[in-house]
Design a protein around this motif. Structure first.
Motif, PDB file in Angstrom:
ATOM      1  N   GLU A  27       2.308   1.395  -3.379  1.00 60.81           N
ATOM      2  CA  GLU A  27       1.610   2.129  -4.418  1.00 60.81           C
ATOM      3  C   GLU A  27       1.193   3.613  -3.909  1.00 60.81           C
ATOM      4  O   GLU A  27       0.600   3.916  -4.808  1.00 60.81           O
ATOM      5  CB  GLU A  27      -0.039   1.259  -4.498  1.00 60.81           C
ATOM      6  CG  GLU A  27       0.254  -0.565  -5.052  1.00 60.81           C
ATOM      7  CD  GLU A  27      -0.912  -0.932  -4.242  1.00 60.81           C
ATOM      8  OE1 GLU A  27      -1.639  -0.327  -3.701  1.00 60.81           O
ATOM      9  OE2 GLU A  27      -0.988  -2.376  -4.660  1.00 60.81           O
ATOM     10  N   ALA A  28       1.178   4.466  -3.189  1.00 57.55           N
ATOM     11  CA  ALA A  28       0.937   5.358  -2.844  1.00 57.55           C
ATOM     12  C   ALA A  28       1.891   6.491  -3.292  1.00 57.55           C
ATOM     13  O   ALA A  28       2.281   8.080  -2.956  1.00 57.55           O
ATOM     14  CB  ALA A  28       0.133   5.513  -1.291  1.00 57.55           C
ATOM     15  N   SER A  29       3.038   6.270  -3.393  1.00 57.74           N
ATOM     16  CA  SER A  29       4.195   6.553  -3.350  1.00 57.74           C
ATOM     17  C   SER A  29       4.776   7.650  -4.859  1.00 57.74           C
ATOM     18  O   SER A  29       4.315   7.597  -5.371  1.00 57.74           O
ATOM     19  CB  SER A  29       5.594   5.926  -3.474  1.00 57.74           C
ATOM     20  OG  SER A  29       6.862   7.020  -3.506  1.00 57.74           O
ATOM     21  N   ARG A  77       0.824  -0.880  -0.234  1.00 61.12           N
ATOM     22  CA  ARG A  77      -0.270  -0.295  -0.307  1.00 61.12           C
ATOM     23  C   ARG A  77       1.027   1.300  -0.146  1.00 61.12           C
ATOM     24  O   ARG A  77       0.331   2.142  -0.936  1.00 61.12           O
ATOM     25  CB  ARG A  77      -0.929  -0.283   0.926  1.00 61.12           C
ATOM     26  CG  ARG A  77      -2.167  -1.102   0.655  1.00 61.12           C
ATOM     27  CD  ARG A  77      -3.061  -0.728   2.346  1.00 61.12           C
ATOM     28  NE  ARG A  77      -2.385  -0.482   3.540  1.00 61.12           N
ATOM     29  CZ  ARG A  77      -2.297  -1.563   4.139  1.00 61.12           C
ATOM     30  NH1 ARG A  77      -3.023  -3.116   3.493  1.00 61.12           N
ATOM     31  NH2 ARG A  77      -1.724  -1.950   5.477  1.00 61.12           N
ATOM     32  N   GLN A  78       1.780   1.504   1.159  1.00 58.88           N
ATOM     33  CA  GLN A  78       2.558   2.160   0.680  1.00 58.88           C
ATOM     34  C   GLN A  78       3.605   2.630  -0.395  1.00 58.88           C
ATOM     35  O   GLN A  78       4.078   3.448  -0.845  1.00 58.88           O
ATOM     36  CB  GLN A  78       4.279   2.381   1.941  1.00 58.88           C
ATOM     37  CG  GLN A  78       4.511   3.589   2.655  1.00 58.88           C
ATOM     38  CD  GLN A  78       5.811   3.583   1.351  1.00 58.88           C
ATOM     39  OE1 GLN A  78       6.610   2.485   0.741  1.00 58.88           O
ATOM     40  NE2 GLN A  78       5.893   4.549   0.697  1.00 58.88           N
TER      41      GLN A  78
END
Length: 265
Positions: free
Chosen positions: A28-30, A25-26
């Motif tokens: 993908e959000a970066s 998730r981290q």
């Protein structure tokens, strides 16, 4: 007893799975630029995950050496967090070209299979691959020519060993990894070595006094911290959003120390 052991294994499995979910998730959000490159190492190619910081000048390059489960999503997430702090991260997959069927960590059926493969790697191959990656990292156009090694668990041990085999490193950051056992290896170290250890990790910590003695006798810099209440792999475990205990505290304190060390290089 069997039921207790099974429960412990199940809890550890869930902990690792949750860490990977959070890491994905981290990633993908970066907002940072991620890419894959192949670094030539003799007749082999080393797959590397690269993350660039959003900065206006050339940056130091950190070579991130993964745990004994291979190049996992969490290791890639840590690399992204390094880039967020202003550094280029290059994370080599040490299982690259392991066999015809397994060309990289993600090809293995399970993390247990990847772990078993890690311990089949020849030390000379690991040394050559890391030296090839360092050479690549030092010449990156966005880099400033300075390189450091940061490793975890198996990778922590390799980070320490890397420092004995490459005099171009500016620092080696060793997270809960063992040290070389021979004085002749220690003598070859030219970079300062920074240790990060959890209090509840006697398997690794029992070797610290001997390492400290050898490093001191050889005139080498060995600066380490043992974090209260933390266990082995506290950086990964402390990254999980639900972790609020000693592992989280140790992880946060370690990040402050990482940034201080790298800012002084």
């Amino acid at each position: 007893m069997v039921k207790i052991v099974s429960l412990i294994v199940f809890v550890l499995f869930l902990s690792e799975a949750n860490a990977q979910d959070f890491a994905r998730r981290q990633l993908e959000a970066s907002p940072r630029h991620h890419e894959w490159v192949k670094v030539k190492s003799g007749e082999r190619e080393v797959h590397c995950f690269v993350v660039f910081p959003e900065v206006s000048k050339e940056a130091t390059v950190a070579i991130v050496i993964h745990e004994n489960r291979g190049l996992t999503d969490w290791v890639r997430s840590f690399s992204d967090q390094l880039a967020k702090a202003g550094y280029i991260a290059v994370a080599p997959d040490m299982l690259s070209d392991f066999s015809t069927d397994y060309q990289k960590t993600s090809d293995f059926p399970s993390s247990d299979d990847a772990r078993n493969a890690i311990y089949e790697l020849a030390p000379e191959q690991v040394k050559n691959d890391l030296n090839a990656v360092q050479s690549y990292a030092a010449k990156m156009q966005a880099g400033n020519g300075k390189t450091v090694a940061i490793g975890f668990c198996w990778g922590g041990s390799q980070s320490f060993r890397f420092a004995t085999n490459n005099d171009k490193l500016k620092a080696a950051l060793v997270f809960y990894g063992s040290a070389p056992e021979s004085a002749s290896e220690i003598e070859r170290i030219t970079a300062p070595v920074y240790g990060f250890y959890g209090e509840n990790d006697s398997r690794i910590n029992s070797g610290i006094p001997a390492t400290e003695k050898m490093m001191k006798e050889a005139g080498k810099i060995y600066d380490y911290v043992i974090y209260d209440g933390a266990g082995h792999a506290y950086m990964r475990q402390g990254d999980a959003p639900e972790e609020l205990g000693d592992n989280k505290k140790a992880r946060d304190e370690s990040w402050k120390r990482i940034k201080t060390i790298l800012s002084e290089i």
